[in-house]
Design an enzyme around this catalytic site. Structure first.
Site, PDB file in Angstrom:
ATOM      1  N   CYS A  66      63.064  93.928  46.959  1.00 29.49           N
ATOM      2  CA  CYS A  66      62.240  94.773  45.657  1.00 29.49           C
ATOM      3  C   CYS A  66      61.966  93.383  44.547  1.00 29.49           C
ATOM      4  CB  CYS A  66      63.595  95.882  45.064  1.00 29.49           C
ATOM      5  SG  CYS A  66      63.205  96.998  44.068  1.00 29.49           S
ATOM      6  N   CYS A  72      67.017  95.254  38.103  1.00 31.68           N
ATOM      7  CA  CYS A  72      67.596  96.412  37.413  1.00 31.68           C
ATOM      8  C   CYS A  72      68.910  96.848  38.003  1.00 31.68           C
ATOM      9  CB  CYS A  72      66.464  97.216  39.103  1.00 31.68           C
ATOM     10  SG  CYS A  72      67.465  99.103  39.530  1.00 31.68           S
ATOM     11  N   CYS A 370      84.495 108.848  50.733  1.00 36.95           N
ATOM     12  CA  CYS A 370      83.306 107.625  49.471  1.00 36.95           C
ATOM     13  C   CYS A 370      84.693 106.654  49.065  1.00 36.95           C
ATOM     14  CB  CYS A 370      82.658 107.946  48.522  1.00 36.95           C
ATOM     15  SG  CYS A 370      83.555 109.625  48.244  1.00 36.95           S
TER      16      CYS A 370
END
Ligand code: SAM
Length: 413
Positions: A66, A72, A370
Site C-alpha cells: 500500500c 498511515c 482476541c
C-alpha cells in the site's frame, strides 16, 4: 525540545518484534517497520528510534503493497512477508502460552485476504478547503487520507466521501468525528460520535446525505437519525439486524473460519451455551443442529439475536439472557445441562467465567480469543482443573496489524 538531527546516527541489530509489531533493539528502543535480524542505523531521541535506515535488510522484508503504509497508522506490518507474519502471529500465541508453562498443537493459520475488512472507524474533520476523512498516523492525532487503502473492502472504501460530508454537516471547526462504519447486506451502517449537538437542520441534512449515498442506517451520537433499510448481517443462513455500533467480526472470511472451527469443536453436542454471544454469530448457525443458550452483556444485541431466531424457520430452541459475565458468570449448576460451551470474551478475557467452568463438568469448550495473553491465563486455569488443550488455530482477520485472534479446543480429561 531535542532536535533529532543533532543526534548521531547509531547502529543497532533488531532482535525481535514487540507486541505492537515494532522491532526491538538493545536499550531497549523500538524501531517501527523493521524486522528481526536487520541491521539499522537510527537516532535515539526517545524510546522510539527516528531517522531509521535499513543497512542490512531481512530476507523476510517485502515492498509494502500500500502506498499509504509509511504515513498511515492503520497497518503496522506491511513490510513483512506473509510467511513471516503467519509464523510471528503463531509465535505470539506460543510465547503467551509458554509464559504460563503451556504448549499446544497449532492447526494451519487462516488469514483474511487483502481488501476484506468490513468495518472500521474513520476520523473526519473540516478543513480550510472543505473536509477530510481517513485514519490517524501511527501514535498521533495527525490524519492521513487513504484513497488507495489495501485493507478495506471496496464497499467500505465508499464510506470515505460519506465521512467527509458528515464532517461538513456535523463537526465544528475544532472537532474530529469518529465515524464507525460497518458493511451490511443493505448498504453501509454508520454511527458517528464526537459531533455537534443534533438539531433540526442537521437531522434534515443527515437524512438527505443518507439518501444520496444509499446508506442503510445513520446514527449520530447514539441517536438513530435514519434507517432506510435494515442493516442486516447474515450469520450462516440466519439474517440478523444488529443494533447500531454492535460488535461484528472484522472480516467475513475471519468470521467463517471461526464459525467452522467452533462448529467442529462442539461436534455432536445437543445443548450448547454460547457465552459473550454478541448478536448470535455462533449461536444462530449452531441452532441448525442443537439447542443453544446465548448469554451477552448487551440487551440490544440479545434482542437482535432473538428476532433473528424468531424469523428463521427450522432452527432448534435458542434461549437468551442479558447478563454481566464478569460479575455474574454462569455457575456450575447452571452449566450442568450443556454438552459444550462457546466462549468469546472481549480482550480482558473470561477469568470469572473460566473459574466457574473449572468447577463444572462441561466436557468441551470452544474458546475464541482476541488476546493471547488473557487467553493463556484462562487456558492455565482450565488445564489446572482437568481440561486438555487439544489444538489452537490462529485466525488472522487483522491482516498487516499486530492483532492476534485464535480459536482453541479444550476437552475434559
Ligand atoms: C469479542 S465479542 C464476541 C461477540 C460474538 N461472539 C461474535 O462473534 O460476534 C465479545 C462480546 O462480549 C460482550 N461483553 C463484553 N463484556 C461483557 C460482560 N462483562 N458480560 C457479558 N458480555 C460482555 C460484548 O458486548 C461483545 O458482544
Amino acid at each position: 525540545m531535542t532536535d533529532d538531527h543533532q543526534l548521531p546516527l547509531r547502529r543497532f541489530s533488531v532482535t525481535r518484534l514487540g507486541h505492537h509489531g515494532d522491532g526491538i533493539v538493545d536499550g531497549p528502543f523500538f524501531a517501527p517497520r523493521t524486522l528481526p535480524g536487520e541491521v539499522i542505523e537510527a537516532r535515539t531521541a526517545d524510546k522510539v528510534l527516528t531517522d531509521i535506515r535499513i543497512i542490512e535488510p531481512s530476507s523476510d522484508r517485502v515492498t509494502p503493497p500500500c502506498r499509504h503504509f509509511r504515513s498511515c497508522g492503520g497497518c503496522q506490518l506491511q513490510h513483512a512477508s506473509d510467511v513471516f507474519l503467519a509464523s510471528w502471529k503463531q509465535e505470539v500465541v506460543r510465547s503467551a502460552l509458554a509464559a504460563n508453562n503451556l504448549t499446544a498443537e497449532f492447526l494451519p493459520i487462516s488469514v483474511s485476504p487483502p481488501q476484506s475488512r468490513r468495518r472500521a472507524t474513520l476520523a473526519a474533520r473540516r478543513t480550510k478547503k472543505g473536509a477530510m476523512a481517513g485514519l490517524y498516523a501511527r501514535g498521533s492525532d495527525v490524519m492521513v487520507e487513504i484513497p488507495e487503502c489495501r485493507l478495506f473492502h471496496p464497499d467500505l472504501m465508499k464510506a470515505l466521501p460519506v465521512a467527509e460530508e458528515l464532517a461538513t454537516i456535523g463537526a465544528s471547526r475544532k472537532q474530529t468525528l469518529a465515524v464507525a462504519v460497518t458493511m451490511s447486506r443493505n448498504g453501509l451502517d454508520i454511527a458517528v460520535s464526537n459531533g455537534k449537538p443534533l438539531d433540526g437542520p442537521m437531522r434534515r441534512d443527515l437524512a438527505a446525505l443518507a439518501e444520496r449515498h444509499d446508506l442503510a442506517r445513520l446514527s449520530f451520537d447514539d441517536e438513530v437519525v435514519v434507517t432506510r433499510a435494515p442493516p442486516e448481517q447474515r450469520f450462516g443462513d440466519v439474517v440478523v439486524t444488529p443494533p447500531s455500533g454492535a460488535f461484528l467480526q472484522a472480516t467475513q472470511e475471519g468470521e467463517d473460519a471461526l464459525r467452522a472451527d467452533v462448529r467442529r469443536i462442539v461436534g455432536a453436542a445437543r445443548r450448547v451455551a454460547d457465552l459473550f454471544a454478541g448478536c448470535g454469530t455462533f449461536a444462530l448457525p449452531l441452532a441448525r443442529d442443537m439447542a443453544v443458550h446465548a448469554v451477552e452483556g448487551d440487551a440490544a444485541m440479545m434482542s437482535a439475536l432473538d428476532a433473528g431466531w424468531r424469523r428463521t424457520p427450522g432452527l432448534k430452541a435458542v434461549t437468551h439472557e442479558t447478563r454481566d459475565l464478569f460479575r455474574r458468570p454462569l455457575l456450575p449448576d447452571e452449566l450442568a445441562p450443556f454438552d459444550a460451551v462457546v466462549l468469546d470474551p472481549p480482550r480482558a478475557g473470561a477469568s470469572a467465567q473460566t473459574a466457574q467452568i473449572c468447577a463444572s463438568s462441561v466436557p468441551v469448550i470452544a474458546y475464541v480469543s482476541c488476546n493471547p495473553v488473557t487467553f493463556a491465563k484462562d487456558a492455565r486455569q482450565l488445564i489446572d482443573h482437568g481440561y486438555r488443550l487439544v489444538s489452537i488455530r490462529v485466525v488472522d482477520q487483522f491482516r498487516w496489524s499486530s492483532h492476534v485472534e485464535l480459536v482453541a479446543e479444550f476437552r475434559r480429561n
